[in-house]
Enzyme design. Structure first.
Site, PDB file in Angstrom:
ATOM      1  N   ASP A   6     -46.350 -47.291 110.172  1.00  0.00           N
ATOM      2  CA  ASP A   6     -45.416 -47.153 109.054  1.00  0.00           C
ATOM      3  C   ASP A   6     -46.194 -46.565 107.889  1.00  0.00           C
ATOM      4  O   ASP A   6     -46.922 -47.274 107.190  1.00  0.00           O
ATOM      5  CB  ASP A   6     -44.823 -48.521 108.705  1.00  0.00           C
ATOM      6  N   GLY A   8     -46.457 -45.118 104.368  1.00  0.00           N
ATOM      7  CA  GLY A   8     -45.778 -45.070 103.079  1.00  0.00           C
ATOM      8  C   GLY A   8     -46.576 -44.283 102.063  1.00  0.00           C
ATOM      9  O   GLY A   8     -47.633 -43.724 102.365  1.00  0.00           O
ATOM     10  N   ASN A   9     -46.084 -44.249 100.837  1.00  0.00           N
ATOM     11  CA  ASN A   9     -46.774 -43.515  99.779  1.00  0.00           C
ATOM     12  C   ASN A   9     -47.970 -44.273  99.215  1.00  0.00           C
ATOM     13  O   ASN A   9     -48.876 -43.665  98.653  1.00  0.00           O
ATOM     14  CB  ASN A   9     -45.790 -43.206  98.647  1.00  0.00           C
ATOM     15  N   ASN A  11     -49.219 -47.547 100.986  1.00  0.00           N
ATOM     16  CA  ASN A  11     -49.906 -48.213 102.093  1.00  0.00           C
ATOM     17  C   ASN A  11     -49.447 -47.677 103.443  1.00  0.00           C
ATOM     18  O   ASN A  11     -48.345 -47.143 103.574  1.00  0.00           O
ATOM     19  CB  ASN A  11     -49.640 -49.728 102.052  1.00  0.00           C
ATOM     20  N   GLY A  96     -34.929 -41.796 104.295  1.00  0.00           N
ATOM     21  CA  GLY A  96     -36.316 -41.957 104.714  1.00  0.00           C
ATOM     22  C   GLY A  96     -36.457 -42.691 106.035  1.00  0.00           C
ATOM     23  O   GLY A  96     -35.626 -43.531 106.406  1.00  0.00           O
ATOM     24  N   ASP A  98     -38.538 -44.985 106.838  1.00  0.00           N
ATOM     25  CA  ASP A  98     -38.697 -46.431 106.657  1.00  0.00           C
ATOM     26  C   ASP A  98     -37.344 -47.121 106.525  1.00  0.00           C
ATOM     27  O   ASP A  98     -37.126 -48.206 107.090  1.00  0.00           O
ATOM     28  CB  ASP A  98     -39.585 -46.735 105.450  1.00  0.00           C
ATOM     29  N   ARG A  99     -36.427 -46.481 105.823  1.00  0.00           N
ATOM     30  CA  ARG A  99     -35.082 -47.046 105.675  1.00  0.00           C
ATOM     31  C   ARG A  99     -34.352 -47.034 107.016  1.00  0.00           C
ATOM     32  O   ARG A  99     -33.619 -47.972 107.347  1.00  0.00           O
ATOM     33  CB  ARG A  99     -34.289 -46.274 104.619  1.00  0.00           C
ATOM     34  N   ASP A 118     -36.058 -53.506 100.234  1.00  0.00           N
ATOM     35  CA  ASP A 118     -37.424 -53.243 100.692  1.00  0.00           C
ATOM     36  C   ASP A 118     -38.311 -52.985  99.478  1.00  0.00           C
ATOM     37  O   ASP A 118     -38.100 -52.032  98.723  1.00  0.00           O
ATOM     38  CB  ASP A 118     -37.435 -52.033 101.624  1.00  0.00           C
TER      39      ASP A 118
END
Length: 250
Positions: A6, A8-9, A11, A96, A98-99, A118
């Site tokens: 996963d 992210g911006n 982590n 996104g 993640d969503r 989130d």
């Protein structure tokens, strides 16, 4: 075994899944290269890789590393390659990864209407109707992003721990900051949920918290909610299972 990434911006969450169970979770900073972030993790039994990413350049780095070192081609989560996913919004391609994982994971675990919150670099609100269809949401600055911006702009304010103080009215600069950041986040969250429910005319719906700050914020909430810190990784696992079933059927 599945390697779930996963990206992210802020982590990157690395998860290893075996027999539908997340057996290892490791977080690294997003500026970390794949070679730095994955080399020291035992990946000898990995047979599949799935990447959820909102950082395209990092996606390429980790994708290439997996091809070179694991001899595996990662499955990259997109809005149009998830079987059964329904996105009823103006531009599905803008949702996104993640969503998407959160939506898939929440629909697997819970039925009915849902609001997923989130806590990441941004705080996202995902609204899902009774049929499991994502119908929109909201995005606001993440708790740490807002706090760090405040620290950077105000020379006399220093970083403080993200925790709830005993009282709303702080007696020193540290507790003033903690009160404003933490209780402010709670009021913002609960206010947004009430607004969403009122607009949707939903008297009851399930509230699900996930993301890095979910465990910190959860104790301060007055509304009933479910805490799922690793919902995104669980969603990746569900997508992996869906893909395997589809391959078997073909």
């Amino acid at each position: 075994m599945l390697l779930a990434l996963d990206i992210g911006n802020t982590n990157i969450t690395v998860g290893i899944v075996e027999n539908s169970e997340i057996i290892m979770v490791h977080r690294i900073k997003s500026h970390t290269s794949a070679n730095e972030g994955l080399t020291d993790i035992d990946l000898s039994k990995i047979t599949n890789v799935i990447i959820s990413s909102v950082a395209p350049k990092k996606t390429i780095d980790y994708q290439n590393w997996c091809r070179m070192h694991l001899n595996l081609k990662p499955f990259i989560i997109k809005h149009n390659n998830i079987i059964g996913l329904k996105l009823d919004v103006d531009k599905p391609s803008s949702v996104g990864a993640d969503r998407i994982c959160n939506i898939v994971g929440a629909n697997k675990k819970y039925s009915g209407r849902k609001i997923i919150v989130d806590f990441g670099t941004a705080t996202t609100y995902d609204v899902i109707n009774k049929n499991g269809i994502f119908i929109g949401g909201a995005i606001s600055p993440g708790i740490d992003v807002s706090a760090n911006n405040l620290y950077n702009k105000a020379a006399l304010l220093k970083n403080t721990a993200f925790k709830f103080p005993k009282n709303v009215v702080g007696r020193n600069t540290e507790t003033n900051l903690q009160s404003g950041i933490m209780f402010g986040a709670v009021e913002s969250l609960e206010g947004m949920i009430i607004r969403i429910q009122n607009e949707m005319n939903w008297q009851n719906c399930r509230i699900i918290l996930t993301g890095g700050f979910s465990t910190v914020i959860s104790p301060g909430l007055s509304i009933k909610h479910d805490l799922e810190p690793f919902l995104t990784l669980f969603g990746i696992e569900v997508i992996n299972d869906i893909n395997k079933l589809h391959i078997i059927k073909i």
